[in-house]
Design a protein around this motif. Structure first.
Motif, mmCIF file in Angstrom:
data_model
loop_
_atom_site.group_PDB
_atom_site.id
_atom_site.type_symbol
_atom_site.label_atom_id
_atom_site.label_comp_id
_atom_site.label_asym_id
_atom_site.label_seq_id
_atom_site.Cartn_x
_atom_site.Cartn_y
_atom_site.Cartn_z
ATOM 1 N N THR A 30 -4.672 6.423 -1.779
ATOM 2 C CA THR A 30 -4.149 5.131 -1.353
ATOM 3 C C THR A 30 -4.100 4.219 -2.574
ATOM 4 N N VAL A 31 -2.934 3.652 -2.815
ATOM 5 C CA VAL A 31 -2.717 2.805 -3.984
ATOM 6 C C VAL A 31 -2.328 1.404 -3.526
ATOM 7 N N GLN A 32 -3.046 0.398 -4.024
ATOM 8 C CA GLN A 32 -2.697 -1.010 -3.786
ATOM 9 C C GLN A 32 -1.893 -1.487 -4.986
ATOM 10 N N THR A 46 0.851 -1.182 0.000
ATOM 11 C CA THR A 46 0.000 0.000 0.000
ATOM 12 C C THR A 46 0.888 1.234 0.000
ATOM 13 N N LEU A 47 0.639 2.124 -0.949
ATOM 14 C CA LEU A 47 1.347 3.399 -1.020
ATOM 15 C C LEU A 47 0.346 4.508 -0.740
ATOM 16 N N ASN A 48 0.746 5.494 0.050
ATOM 17 C CA ASN A 48 -0.119 6.632 0.366
ATOM 18 C C ASN A 48 0.512 7.918 -0.142
ATOM 19 N N PHE A 49 -0.340 8.804 -0.653
ATOM 20 C CA PHE A 49 0.111 10.077 -1.203
ATOM 21 C C PHE A 49 -0.776 11.206 -0.702
ATOM 22 N N TRP A 108 4.426 11.431 -2.070
ATOM 23 C CA TRP A 108 4.450 10.111 -1.439
ATOM 24 C C TRP A 108 4.719 10.269 0.048
ATOM 25 N N ILE A 109 3.957 9.585 0.869
ATOM 26 C CA ILE A 109 4.152 9.565 2.309
ATOM 27 C C ILE A 109 4.881 8.268 2.643
#
Length: 72
Positions: free
Chosen positions: A44-46, A3-6, A69-70
């Motif tokens: 939120t990117v899966q 999971t990427l959060n921005f 990007w966090i």
């Protein structure tokens, strides 16, 4: 799955539609969600590949918005 959060500058449903084409074209993305209710407009990117943060940022910027990007 990763999971990427921005943090983004996306503020309206029309803006979400504007970034969707670019995000949907990134093969490594299994799904994404943008929460307009949070102060950071959290995207939120899966993904199966956590190295795509730059691709996500570029896709959002191509639509005229910013994504930061966090890091976990």
């Amino acid at each position: 799955m990763e999971t990427l959060n921005f943090k983004t500058t996306v503020r309206t449903p029309d803006a979400v539609a504007a970034i969707s084409l670019g995000l949907n074209s990134i093969e490594q993305i299994d799904g994404w969600n943008l929460d307009l209710e949070t102060p950071d407009r959290l995207l939120t990117v899966q993904t199966t590949d956590n190295r795509i943060a730059d691709l996500v940022r570029q896709a959002v910027e191509k639509a005229g918005y910013q994504a930061e990007w966090i890091a976990p």
